[in-house]
Every structure is written in C-alpha cells, then in structure tokens.
Design a protein around this motif. Sequence first.
Motif, PDB file in Angstrom:
ATOM      1  N   ASP B  59     -29.885  -0.953 -29.783  1.00 50.51           N
ATOM      2  CA  ASP B  59     -30.795  -2.580 -29.483  1.00 50.51           C
ATOM      3  C   ASP B  59     -29.985  -3.520 -29.668  1.00 50.51           C
ATOM      4  N   PRO B  60     -30.144  -4.807 -28.983  1.00 50.60           N
ATOM      5  CA  PRO B  60     -28.426  -5.603 -29.336  1.00 50.60           C
ATOM      6  C   PRO B  60     -29.383  -6.106 -29.976  1.00 50.60           C
ATOM      7  N   GLU B  61     -30.617  -6.673 -31.846  1.00 48.85           N
ATOM      8  CA  GLU B  61     -30.199  -6.523 -32.943  1.00 48.85           C
ATOM      9  C   GLU B  61     -29.034  -5.459 -33.563  1.00 48.85           C
ATOM     10  N   VAL B  62     -29.059  -4.476 -33.586  1.00 50.38           N
ATOM     11  CA  VAL B  62     -27.825  -3.566 -33.694  1.00 50.38           C
ATOM     12  C   VAL B  62     -26.765  -4.303 -33.334  1.00 50.38           C
ATOM     13  N   TYR B  87     -24.822   6.195 -26.580  1.00 49.76           N
ATOM     14  CA  TYR B  87     -25.833   4.714 -27.181  1.00 49.76           C
ATOM     15  C   TYR B  87     -27.498   4.556 -26.353  1.00 49.76           C
ATOM     16  N   PHE B  88     -27.911   4.070 -27.595  1.00 50.01           N
ATOM     17  CA  PHE B  88     -29.412   4.065 -26.816  1.00 50.01           C
ATOM     18  C   PHE B  88     -29.309   3.210 -26.912  1.00 50.01           C
ATOM     19  N   LYS B  89     -29.518   2.131 -25.841  1.00 57.03           N
ATOM     20  CA  LYS B  89     -29.896   0.257 -25.625  1.00 57.03           C
ATOM     21  C   LYS B  89     -31.168  -0.015 -26.152  1.00 57.03           C
ATOM     22  N   THR B  90     -32.233   1.164 -25.813  1.00 59.50           N
ATOM     23  CA  THR B  90     -33.648   0.325 -26.313  1.00 59.50           C
ATOM     24  C   THR B  90     -33.687   2.118 -27.517  1.00 59.50           C
ATOM     25  N   PRO B  91     -35.108   1.705 -28.087  1.00 50.86           N
ATOM     26  CA  PRO B  91     -35.087   2.811 -28.677  1.00 50.86           C
ATOM     27  C   PRO B  91     -36.148   3.929 -28.657  1.00 50.86           C
ATOM     28  N   LYS B  92     -35.703   5.397 -28.336  1.00 47.34           N
ATOM     29  CA  LYS B  92     -36.282   6.511 -27.988  1.00 47.34           C
ATOM     30  C   LYS B  92     -37.450   6.914 -28.837  1.00 47.34           C
ATOM     31  N   GLY B  93     -37.273   8.238 -27.963  1.00 47.07           N
ATOM     32  CA  GLY B  93     -37.930   9.200 -29.356  1.00 47.07           C
ATOM     33  C   GLY B  93     -37.479   9.970 -29.602  1.00 47.07           C
ATOM     34  N   LYS B  94     -38.429  10.354 -30.526  1.00 49.38           N
ATOM     35  CA  LYS B  94     -37.883  11.034 -32.184  1.00 49.38           C
ATOM     36  C   LYS B  94     -36.899  12.311 -31.543  1.00 49.38           C
ATOM     37  N   HIS B  95     -37.203  12.922 -30.615  1.00 52.51           N
ATOM     38  CA  HIS B  95     -36.108  13.584 -30.209  1.00 52.51           C
ATOM     39  C   HIS B  95     -36.047  13.398 -28.874  1.00 52.51           C
ATOM     40  N   VAL B  96     -34.370  13.377 -28.376  1.00 49.88           N
ATOM     41  CA  VAL B  96     -33.550  13.039 -27.010  1.00 49.88           C
ATOM     42  C   VAL B  96     -33.286  13.673 -26.709  1.00 49.88           C
TER      43      VAL B  96
ATOM     44  N   ASP C 182     -11.917 -15.275 -21.769  1.00 53.55           N
ATOM     45  CA  ASP C 182     -10.790 -14.124 -22.660  1.00 53.55           C
ATOM     46  C   ASP C 182      -9.920 -14.101 -23.359  1.00 53.55           C
ATOM     47  N   GLU C 183      -9.189 -15.043 -21.931  1.00 50.72           N
ATOM     48  CA  GLU C 183      -7.593 -15.442 -22.779  1.00 50.72           C
ATOM     49  C   GLU C 183      -7.134 -17.269 -22.462  1.00 50.72           C
ATOM     50  N   ILE C 184      -8.580 -17.865 -21.505  1.00 50.92           N
ATOM     51  CA  ILE C 184      -7.952 -19.314 -21.715  1.00 50.92           C
ATOM     52  C   ILE C 184      -9.192 -19.766 -22.471  1.00 50.92           C
ATOM     53  N   SER C 185     -10.142 -20.043 -22.376  1.00 48.76           N
ATOM     54  CA  SER C 185     -11.284 -20.896 -23.205  1.00 48.76           C
ATOM     55  C   SER C 185     -10.945 -20.484 -25.171  1.00 48.76           C
ATOM     56  N   GLN C 186     -10.998 -18.705 -24.439  1.00 46.59           N
ATOM     57  CA  GLN C 186     -11.107 -17.815 -26.058  1.00 46.59           C
ATOM     58  C   GLN C 186     -12.531 -17.779 -26.886  1.00 46.59           C
ATOM     59  N   SER C 187     -13.853 -18.158 -26.193  1.00 51.01           N
ATOM     60  CA  SER C 187     -15.157 -18.162 -26.926  1.00 51.01           C
ATOM     61  C   SER C 187     -15.519 -16.654 -26.779  1.00 51.01           C
ATOM     62  N   HIS C 188     -15.099 -16.054 -25.758  1.00 56.76           N
ATOM     63  CA  HIS C 188     -15.252 -14.413 -25.753  1.00 56.76           C
ATOM     64  C   HIS C 188     -17.066 -14.690 -25.481  1.00 56.76           C
ATOM     65  N   GLN C 189     -17.045 -14.911 -25.000  1.00 54.17           N
ATOM     66  CA  GLN C 189     -18.867 -15.583 -24.543  1.00 54.17           C
ATOM     67  C   GLN C 189     -19.409 -14.630 -23.945  1.00 54.17           C
ATOM     68  N   LEU C 190     -18.528 -13.801 -22.612  1.00 49.38           N
ATOM     69  CA  LEU C 190     -18.943 -12.808 -21.369  1.00 49.38           C
ATOM     70  C   LEU C 190     -18.162 -11.115 -21.582  1.00 49.38           C
ATOM     71  N   THR C 191     -19.176 -11.001 -20.969  1.00 47.79           N
ATOM     72  CA  THR C 191     -18.095  -9.511 -20.641  1.00 47.79           C
ATOM     73  C   THR C 191     -19.351  -8.774 -20.040  1.00 47.79           C
ATOM     74  N   ILE C 192     -18.274  -7.483 -18.660  1.00 52.01           N
ATOM     75  CA  ILE C 192     -18.773  -6.797 -18.072  1.00 52.01           C
ATOM     76  C   ILE C 192     -20.065  -6.409 -18.731  1.00 52.01           C
ATOM     77  N   THR C 193     -20.979  -5.856 -18.850  1.00 54.85           N
ATOM     78  CA  THR C 193     -21.773  -5.013 -19.203  1.00 54.85           C
ATOM     79  C   THR C 193     -22.346  -3.946 -17.880  1.00 54.85           C
ATOM     80  N   ARG C 194     -22.488  -2.718 -18.086  1.00 49.91           N
ATOM     81  CA  ARG C 194     -22.637  -1.059 -17.561  1.00 49.91           C
ATOM     82  C   ARG C 194     -21.990  -0.827 -17.066  1.00 49.91           C
TER      83      ARG C 194
END
Lengths: 429, 204, 580
Positions: B59-62, B87-96, C182-194
Amino acid sequence: MSDWTTYEPVLIPNIAGLDRLETYRKHGGYDALHAVLHDQNTWPDPASVVQEVKEANIRGRGGAGFNAGLKWSFMPPVDGGPRYLACNGDESEPGTFKDRKIFEYNPFLFIEGATIAAYAMSITSIYVYIRGEYRSWIHKMEKAVSDAYDAGLLGQNILGSDFSVDLVLHSGAGAYICGEETSLLESLEGKRGYPRVKPPFPAQRGLWGRPTTINNIETLSNVPGVIRNGADWFKSIGAESHPGPILYGISGHVNRPGVYELPSGMPVMTLIEEVAQGMRNGKKLKAIIPGGSSTPILPAKDLEDLTMDADALRGAGSMMGTAGMVVMDEDTDIVETLWRISKFYHHESCGQCTPCREGTGWLEKILEKVVTGQGTTRDLDLLLDITSQMEGRTICALADAAAWPVRYTISRFRDEFEARCKPSLIPVG
Amino acid sequence: MSQKSSDNGASLSQNGTSAYTFTKEQLAEIEVLKTKYPEVQAVTLPVLWMAQDTFGHVDPEVQRLVAYTLDLPESHVHGVAEFYTQYFKTPKGKHVLDVCTCLSCHLCGGMDTLGYLENKLGIKAGETTPDGEFTLQEAECLGACGYAPMMQITNDVYVNHLTPEKVDQVLDQLASGDTPDFESIPMPLVSTTSNNEAAGGSDE
Amino acid sequence: MAEIVIDGIPYSFEGKPKLLDFILSKNKDVPFFCYHPSMSAPANCRMCMVKVGQYVKNRETGDYELDDQGERRIRWFPKLQTSCNMDMMDDMIVHTHETDDLVKRAHKDTLEMILINHPLDCPICDQAGECPLQIQTYKYGPEGSRFEVKKQHKPKHVQLGPRVTLDAERCINCTRCTRFTDEISQSHQLTITRRGDKNHPTTAPGTVFDDPYSMNTIDLCPVGALTSTDFRFKARVWEMNQTPGLDITNGKGVNVDLWTRDNVVLRITPRHNPHVNEYWMTDKGRDAIHLYNEQRLSTPAIRLHPNDSSLVMTSWDNAYQTTQEIVESTDTKQILVLGSPYASVEENGAWMQFSESILKQSPSYTTHIEKESGDDFLLVDDQAPNTYGCELLGLKKRTKAAFKKAVAEAKVILSLHDDYIERGWLSEEEIKGKTWIYFGTNHTQMAKAATLTIPITCAVEHTASYVNVDQRIQRTYPAKETKYTNRRLDLEMSEGRLDRFGTKFDHWVNEDHKVDCKPLWEIVGDLSLLWGHTLSYRHGRDVLDALASNIPALEGVTYQAMDDQRGILLTSSETQEASS
C-alpha cells in the motif's frame, strides 16, 4: 519429415533428475561450454560461435522467429564497457507454457546456453527475466544458478578459463507487455514496462544504455546442442526453413494437453490427433490458434496438410508465434472466445501509444456488445476498421497482437458473428 | 507470503516516514541486491516483492518505505507498483486466489471454476471474504494453459486441473493453515505405442 | 550538405535534425501532442506520422537506381513513421498529410482514438480556445464519433498540489507533465499510474505537487487535464488580451505573457526566450498577478498629522506642491534620495536626473539579495528585477549598515518601490519623525508608514526596461490601462474582443480596474516644472533615448533592438566592472 514417434528429445530428454547438476553433467552437460572455452581448434574465437549459431538458423522461439545467431552478430565491437544478455522468460502469451518446462526439468541446459551466448558476444552480465507468476519455477532456477556458481560454471573464470560472466535472476510482477523485448529492459531497469522507441535498437543501446541482446529461454536452450553437434545436425531436425526441436504447447479441447518436444514442422493434425490423442469427448475439431493468442485463428478445413513451421503457417494465413497451440472443438463459442482474447489485450496494453491504449478497450467493449446480443453487423465492420487503425501504428507489436485475432476471427467466422448481430445498413464510414 | 511475518516487520518508523520498516537482515539483503545491477533503480521490483512478502501488500505506506530505503522518488515507486498487477496496492485476504479465465482456461471451464468459488465463498471476483481469509480474483493467462482450469494461490503455487472437488479440498487445506504442494506436471511421452501419460522427465 | 525532399520540395540541411523539428521550421504543419522541443521524445501520441522513403543507390557505383520511367527509385519504410523521433538522412523523401492520403487517414484515425475516452466538455473546459487537441481535431479529426460504448472513467478535479488541478479523464497520456518533473524541474513528483486506458498522471499518494515550477505542466498539457487552480473558470481564452512582459519577481528576467481582461491581469504564462528561460517560469512569478491587481496605490495620499494612523487621498497637484514645500524647507544635505532595483532603468534614470538637478545629489540604492534562495534554474538569489540596471546608471550602492546610517541622518527621504520595513531593514520606530515621500505601486508597509505616497505605474502599465542578473536588458509593454492611458490611442497596447466591444453599461467594464497612477518619468517631469526645470519625458522611450546617448553601455540600445534580439546582452567593460 522423419518419423516423429522415434524422435529423441534434446531440450527435455526423458532422463530423471536432469535438474541436478551432476546428472546434467553426466549426460554431456557443459561439454559444449567446455569446448567453446578450451577447444581452440574448433572454436578459435567468440565470432566462430556466433557464426555456427547463425548457420544453424535457430529462429527465435519467443514468437518473432528471427535467426538468433544473426541477432548476436548485431552486437557492436567490444569497447571495454559492460554488455548484457537479457533472457526472456516472461512467457505470457495466452496458450504458451513451455519455458517453465525448461526451468523445471532442464535448467542447466538453458544456463549453459546463455553462458555460451555470453561468451560468443563478450557479455559481462546475464539477466534472466522470469514472469513473477512463475514463483515456483524461479525458486527452482535460484537453486540451479546457485549450484552453477558453486561449480564454477558462472562467475569468475568459468571452467578455469579467463571468461567470466554473472547471471542474475529477475522476477517480473504481472505484466504481459514485459515479454516485449524493450519493455523487458525497462522492467529490468526497475521502471514501468513501457516499450522503447526503436531505433536505437538494443544492440546499440539496451540495458542502461549499453549493447544488449535479448533471447528467449527456449532459443538459448538450443545453443548447447548446436555447439555440441554442429549446425548441420540442428538443421537436419524438422522443417528446413525453421529447423530444430520445438516445445509445442497444446491446450484446449484435446484429450492430452501439455508441452511436447518434437521436431519443427509437425503436421497440425498429427499434433492434435496423435500427440495430444485427439479431441476431448469425441467432438469434432472447429479451429486452432497455432502459436499463442495473437496468431490468427485457422478453421479446421485449412488444417488438413498444414505443418507447424513459420513458412507453412504464413502461407495458411497465420503465424508460428510461440508454438502454443490452442485447440477448439465444435461447441466452442467463437464470438465469446474472441471477446475473451480482446479482454486480455485490453488488460495488458501498457497505455503508452494512443491506438493501442484506446483501441484495445474499444475492441473489447464492442465485442462485449456483440457477445451479449446487442451488436449489429455494422459493429463487425467497425471492429475491422478499428483493427486497421491499430496495426503498424504503435511503438511495439501489442496493438498488432490485439488487432490480428479480431481481424482474422471475424473474417474467418463472419457467419457466426452475424448470427449474433442485428442487421444494420448504416455504413461504418 | 504469509501475513504473520508482518508482525515482526511492521513497527514504528525509524525515519518517521513510513509505518513500516525493513529488518536489519532485509536491509543487508537489499544491499546485496544492489550489487547485482549497475543502478539502484533496478532493484525497485525485487524490493517491492520483498516488501509484499513481508507486509502482505504494498500500500502507499509500504511504497514510501521502499522509496526511502532505496532513496528513489516516491512517485517512481508508486508508478511501478501500480503498473504491475501482482503487487497488492491494498491489503488483501490471507489467501489470494487468482483464477485464470484467459483463453485456454476460458475454453476449459475457467469461468465455471470462478463461479463455483464465488458461490462457495459468497463473494464476487475482486472481493475479500468478511473474515479476511480469502480474496478472489480473476486473473489473466498464468501460463498453465495445458492444465486448465487452474488458479494460483497468493502469488505462489499453481493448483491445476481444477474440479469442484479439488477446489473444496484446496479451500479446506488453506483454511487449516496448510498450503498445497507444488504440482510437478511431467512432459507426456510422445511415443504412439505407449499410452502412459504419467511418464515424464522427473518421474523415473 | 545533405538534401531531403518534403512534399516534393527539396531542402538542404546539415547535421542530424529531427524530422518534425525541421518540417515545423519550414512553416509547414504536422500535428503532434507528446513532442516538446526541450524534452525527450517518447513518440507515444502517434500523431506526427509521415510517410518516409529514401532514394535507392547502387552500392558499388553510388549512383541512383532508376525505375522504368527513368525516375529515381524510392525505398519506402514499410510503415508510417513518427516524425518527432526520426533522424533526417540524406536522400530522404517525406510525404506529409498534404501529399499523402494514408498519412491524412492516420491523423484522423489517431484523433478518433484519442477522442473516444476524452470528455466532450470543451464548453466548460479552461483549455478550450488554446487547446491543441481541439485545434488538431478541427484540422485533422473525424467528422463525428463512432464510439457508442461506455467511456473509461477516471478521477476528476484532483488537487495535485496547491496550484495544479487534474482532470484525469481529459488526459491523453502524452507524459509531457511527468517528463517535465523528471527532466526539467527534476522534482520527480509526478508519475503515470495504472496501466492501459486507466493511465493518468498523479503524485505518490500523500505527497503534494508543490514543485516551485509546477504550473509549467499546465502550459505543457496539450488538453485541459492539468489546469491552474487559481485561474480555473475565471475567463475564456478568447476574452483575454495577451501582452508580452517580464517576470519582475526576481532578477532572472523571465519572459512572460500577461493575460488581461478588463484591465485585470488574470494569469501569467512563460514566453519562449532561448537566451533566458526557454519555455519555463517559476510559480512565484505567476503570483505577480496579485501584485498587479490588488492593494494598488491609487491616487496620491497624505498623512495630515504625524500621529494620524492612516493617510488620506489627495490631489496630484496637492501632492506635487507638498513635495515641493517639503523639499524647499529642508537643507538638501538632510534629504536622502533612494533609487530602487525594483524599478526599471527608465524610472531610475529619470529619478536620478530629477535628484541631481533639483535635489543636488545622486540617488543611492540597496540590493535585495537573499543568499541560497536560488537554484540552478530560474530562481535566483537576487529578488529584484533590475539590480544591474541601477549599477549601470551609476547609482551609489549602499550596504545595509550604510543605508541605515543614511536614513538615521536624514530628515526627508524620497524613496522608490522598496519595502524596507517588510524586508526587516527598517522598523517603523526608526522612521518616526521623518518625512518620507514614497513613490510606489502597492500598499506596502512602507506606504503605510510614509508621510506622502505618490502612486506610480507598475511593470505592466508602462514600457520600461530591466537588466537581469546575466546583464541582459529586456523591456515590458503596457498590458493594463491606467486612468490616464487608453488602449485605442496607445499603439503598444493590444486590444481584445472585450476591450473593443465592452461598454460601461454592461458587466464587461469596470473603471475601478484602472489605477490612478502615472509613470515616474511623467511625475518627475511635472515636479521639475515647479522648480522651473524642464524634464519632458512622455514615454519610457524618451528616457531610454536620453540614457543611451549618455551611458556607453547603453549605446545603441533601443526598444526596437531589444525586440529584434529578444533582449540585448550588455557587455561593455563598464558594466562588467560594475558587476564585479
């Protein structure tokens, strides 16, 4: 075609305990590497190894079918910096489950092959990328790699020579796209698996900007045999234009699905009827997908004299791919099967290029409409139109892989699709 | 891949940035991992795996722990964790339970297996049982096409040739704290004269 | 010299330019989204497709191979190529959409794909009117949509940071924003997710996109996915005027565009200048809108009695006469005149002349440097826009201690711009009992403590020049009208639709947005007349011309030359000495 029933497997021979180093060596394992490193007469230099492999014409077993030795020869001259070999064990194309057999039953054959390849290309580090789902097989490989290190077959001064190379196992984490060779490199570098724009090609700028070759696991596993027995021996196995042993993965509606090692160029019907022992429940054959889900489907009527090699399959309107053949019986709902394939590609598109990111989802959504009886015949034409908007327009081949099944399944089973659709006279535009 | 180990792994943060920490042994292991690659970024995937095996999820903390441990941007670790489905981005059950419903499994009853599990566990794919024991997921091709239908247990062993009976058995086994063994599926012999299906490389 | 043929027209080139860059430089159009000249080219939007081939040469003879008609044989690439990442080669043949239907079709196809999951919300989208996607769709897109299934839903109105808002559904995944961090300000604060069509940019959970350059991603975004939290929904693009200007919030001299409507500066965006700021500016520089719009000194004001807590408005005449009375009743030795690095070259120049001729002294000034506050990019230690301009004019630089001493010894102080109180250099206690005449733009603490305030025009209300930390002199244009200027009469002011058609009788015009202030050179001209001197400057140009003929470093410096050369680097030995 020689009698396949007497074929003696060479990639995964029927020898118990081959996954143990001493058994592997007892059966001639590492003779090839030893020869390459010490037999100055036969193998005067790394280039001679490249030449022999090129001569053998091991066509890449990962799907593209490119001559491995020729690929090796693209590596630039040694400049003192690091050079990498990335071994592709991502194996994620639906219908494909062959490389895991090598990890399980003959891991040292692959490690030896990779080491020879490393010697031939003056590679400094080998990275083996294995899909994360194969955790059980990664554990097996970890044991094998550690044994090879202990026996001086990896690491410094291999087999007492001055050749040294390291091998690192790297686990994926669930992404089909990482089987694409440049995406695999990105993933190895610890990034999101976005395929890279080519050029530059990996041989020029691969891992960490250095020359890199990427080979499939099965491809590399063929190398020791070629070194030991020569290119001519290899070329004598199977189909002329696509020689060598092939790990055929047969799945779907057959009595005995599984992975079979047989010469290339096996007749499709022999594979189904005899090797896999025929159709399940005595059903009739409807179609096959010959080499993983992206290869175009072939209806039963086209399979009569068809053999499994790249040229014959291209002639029949499909491809060899990974030789992971999916067999479908007469009860198969082709429409639903295509929808399922499209769902897979939608799920796996990395999202980098517009036509693939948007197109894969669009295809799946229209097919879902068709499967549930909401579609019209216009949707079928639209599907075909979308495939033409995707093919050849993206950085990697995932868009093509997603488009081909749609294009060919609809064109080859149009009547089944139309039977599910309401008629529509509106042109697709 | 056990949740239990999270008890000794999770503690108050040492750097005040994450609720989780790696043990000294793990940090040493990470240092070894780093030596295998020319750049630190390359160990992102292995260290995320290590974290997931320890804490049961990333999760985000990890993710933050991984980023700080490797001195990489948090956004980088987040982007990577989100890209890969294992990768599990949220906690899952004991068995997935990852039930494959892709091409070959779809042809051979993967959806039926998933449906059976949904009924049996009383949850839909993507959900976790209220007791936190099982998470059920629909998976894309897991590379066991010849042994369909099949599922993977918590990113580890494959259970093949599933039937309702076998599913019941596996669930019982998991509930009793046991994990199914690795199933070695031998290469069938190709000889037409033999009908022996069980013969194979490691079976002699 | 290598040659390339684009749409039948041969061009010669040197080196290895990228094809898209080259085509654009020839004033031809190729649509694109992800490409940006100062960042890496991921070629992911697949928009800039062209058809590419090369003349076939005989390997041995090196001669061109000819076909049956005697024409040079061309080997075409099997697929269309993205031009953004294509290296140009000798003998290349290129067809754009102008000459090839397949390319035209590819543009249409890609646009159709981009649009299927893009919301049809142009009417409420801030980007509309300056949206590359909207423009390209009009030019190259399909007539309608064939997408009749469900759109992909993604997070909307996400506050990525204090200044940037994300609408992920509008995002087309060009990755310009993540490449910027990543390349200009180099703060690396953004990413693409999913992954796949669920992709969108984001920060790591729990982190804030507070990059000091974050708002550049808004300018970069080719759609309305990233919008300015402050500017959102404030104005349509076509209602505003766009006027070139300078960022005066520090000494870098970043080139900007000022976007005004009804004499309010609604936003500030960077203007490309390869010598100064490329395509970028700081977020802080954009905040200057508040400086230009709010808390403005308007109409002179006077403290009637030293103990009064506030100042009262007074007429310009009274302000001038009061100034004269104060000055005449004081020994010039007890008068301190302060110039300012916050004021332009012209203002300081006119100020100096006034001071020398009437007050018999040269003004002094203090720099405002905050050590370690800069970076290697656009933030610099020098907080004032014209420190070098003051040096150039020969104003006497005082240290903080010298400045405090001079203030302590003076009875009457005439100062420009600087807010010494806010900066912590002076306390209100220290200026008690002194007569302080403040010529400024805003209700600063200095203005509040002064005896008399005289409002002067700010950087967006006049034409004036500033010398940046690299000794480049650049100039501003008037973007906002004052009570005494008029767009229609001032040829340097641009006129937008609302300026042209708005009237007092509708809601489009608010006279209060015009500040009652005058350019400093006009004010000192008026003041000089009281002493019988003529200092007649009606325009910044008059001041600059006068200065240019007196100061060697400014020789040949005119507004025209600054415009032509995107600012002029002043390299005379005198300025170099002054700066060292």
